[in-house]
Design a protein around this motif. Structure first.
Motif, mmCIF file in Angstrom:
data_model
loop_
_atom_site.group_PDB
_atom_site.id
_atom_site.type_symbol
_atom_site.label_atom_id
_atom_site.label_comp_id
_atom_site.label_asym_id
_atom_site.label_seq_id
_atom_site.Cartn_x
_atom_site.Cartn_y
_atom_site.Cartn_z
ATOM 1 N N GLU A 1 -6.317 56.334 -24.349
ATOM 2 C CA GLU A 1 -7.704 55.958 -24.112
ATOM 3 C C GLU A 1 -8.034 56.107 -22.637
ATOM 4 O O GLU A 1 -7.322 55.592 -21.772
ATOM 5 C CB GLU A 1 -7.907 54.505 -24.559
ATOM 6 C CG GLU A 1 -9.307 53.997 -24.407
ATOM 7 C CD GLU A 1 -9.452 52.554 -24.885
ATOM 8 O OE1 GLU A 1 -10.607 52.084 -24.935
ATOM 9 O OE2 GLU A 1 -8.439 51.902 -25.206
ATOM 10 N N TRP B 1 -2.058 56.356 -29.329
ATOM 11 C CA TRP B 1 -3.434 56.650 -28.954
ATOM 12 C C TRP B 1 -3.547 56.583 -27.434
ATOM 13 O O TRP B 1 -2.994 55.686 -26.804
ATOM 14 C CB TRP B 1 -4.380 55.628 -29.579
ATOM 15 C CG TRP B 1 -4.264 55.598 -31.066
ATOM 16 C CD1 TRP B 1 -3.407 54.834 -31.812
ATOM 17 C CD2 TRP B 1 -4.989 56.391 -31.988
ATOM 18 N NE1 TRP B 1 -3.575 55.120 -33.146
ATOM 19 C CE2 TRP B 1 -4.537 56.063 -33.287
ATOM 20 C CE3 TRP B 1 -5.984 57.352 -31.853
ATOM 21 C CZ2 TRP B 1 -5.047 56.654 -34.426
ATOM 22 C CZ3 TRP B 1 -6.498 57.939 -32.997
ATOM 23 C CH2 TRP B 1 -6.031 57.596 -34.270
ATOM 24 N N LYS C 1 -11.041 58.184 -26.784
ATOM 25 C CA LYS C 1 -9.752 57.755 -27.334
ATOM 26 C C LYS C 1 -9.277 58.840 -28.287
ATOM 27 O O LYS C 1 -10.026 59.258 -29.169
ATOM 28 C CB LYS C 1 -9.926 56.420 -28.073
ATOM 29 C CG LYS C 1 -8.628 55.811 -28.561
ATOM 30 C CD LYS C 1 -8.890 54.437 -29.174
ATOM 31 C CE LYS C 1 -7.597 53.812 -29.640
ATOM 32 N NZ LYS C 1 -7.817 52.475 -30.209
ATOM 33 N N SER D 1 -4.617 56.315 -17.917
ATOM 34 C CA SER D 1 -4.982 56.102 -19.321
ATOM 35 C C SER D 1 -4.306 54.848 -19.867
ATOM 36 O O SER D 1 -3.262 54.424 -19.385
ATOM 37 C CB SER D 1 -4.552 57.296 -20.184
ATOM 38 O OG SER D 1 -5.259 58.450 -19.831
#
Length: 184
Positions: free
Chosen positions: A98, A96, A105, A73
Motif C-alpha cells: 500500500e 499487499w 493498494k 510502502s
C-alpha cells in the motif's frame, strides 16, 4: 482415533510492516529475501495458532513476485492454514503493498508454505484437522492435497504413479482435450 478439529479461520494472521531503507535494494524496492522472511514469520504464526505447537518450515512453493514494493510502502501479509495432514500444515499467504500517499493498494506476492509441528525434542507431532467454512477456504482446502502430492513428487518423497490426486487432475485434462471437437 479421531483428531481434534479446528476451523481454519482460527489460524488467520494479519501482519503489517513499513518498508524502511535498510529493507530495500539499490532500486529502493523491498528485497526479495526480506519479503520471504516476513512471509515465513506470518505463516509460522498461522501454523502455530492452528497446532498450538512449535513449528518448523518444511517447504515453500513458488513465491510469485508480481509487483515491486517501494521504500515507504506499507506491507500487509495475510496468512491462514488451508489444510492439515498428520503433522504438517499448508499455509497460504497473500501480500499487499500500500502506498498511503497515493491511496493505491496492490497484491504483490502470494505463496504456500508447509510447516511441521514438532515436540520439544524436534520430533513431528500430530496436529488438529483443519475445517474450512467459506467457499474460498473450501477451494484452498480441496487443492491442498494436489499441491502436497506435487511437492512430495518434486522432492523425491513420492513416486509419480502414487500421486493419485495429480493423476486424476491430468486424466480430467486429457478427457477434456479428447472431448474437444476437431479443429477447434
Amino acid at each position: 482415533m479421531l483428531r481434534k478439529q479446528k476451523p481454519v479461520k482460527d489460524s488467520f494472521v494479519r501482519m503489517t510492516e513499513l518498508v524502511l531503507p535498510n529493507d530495500t535494494n539499490t532500486l529502493n524496492n523491498l528485497m526479495g529475501g526480506r519479503m520471504m522472511h516476513l512471509m515465513d514469520v506470518a505463516a509460522a504464526i498461522s501454523a502455530q495458532r492452528h497446532s498450538n505447537r512449535i513449528v518448523v518450515t518444511a517447504s515453500v512453493d513458488n513465491v510469485s513476485f508480481r509487483e515491486g514494493i517501494k521504500l515507504g510502502s506499507v506491507v500487509t501479509l495475510e496468512a491462514q492454514v488451508t489444510r492439515s495432514f498428520s503433522s504438517s500444515m499448508e499455509v497460504h499467504i497473500d501480500v499487499w503493498a500500500e502506498d498511503i500517499p497515493s491511496g493505491t493498494k496492490v497484491k504483490s506476492n502470494e505463496a504456500f508454505f508447509t510447516f511441521v509441528a514438532v515436540d520439544q525434542s524436534g520430533r513431528p507431532i500430530d496436529v488438529p484437522d483443519a475445517t474450512p467454512e467459506t467457499p474460498e477456504e473450501v477451494a484452498l482446502y480441496d487443492g491442498a492435497l494436489r499441491r502436497r502430492q506435487l511437492r512430495l513428487v518434486l522432492g523425491g518423497r513420492m513416486a509419480p504413479q502414487d500421486a493419485t490426486e495429480l493423476k486424476a487432475l491430468f486424466d480430467l485434462v486429457a478427457q477434456a482435450a479428447d472431448d474437444e471437437p476437431a479443429g477447434s
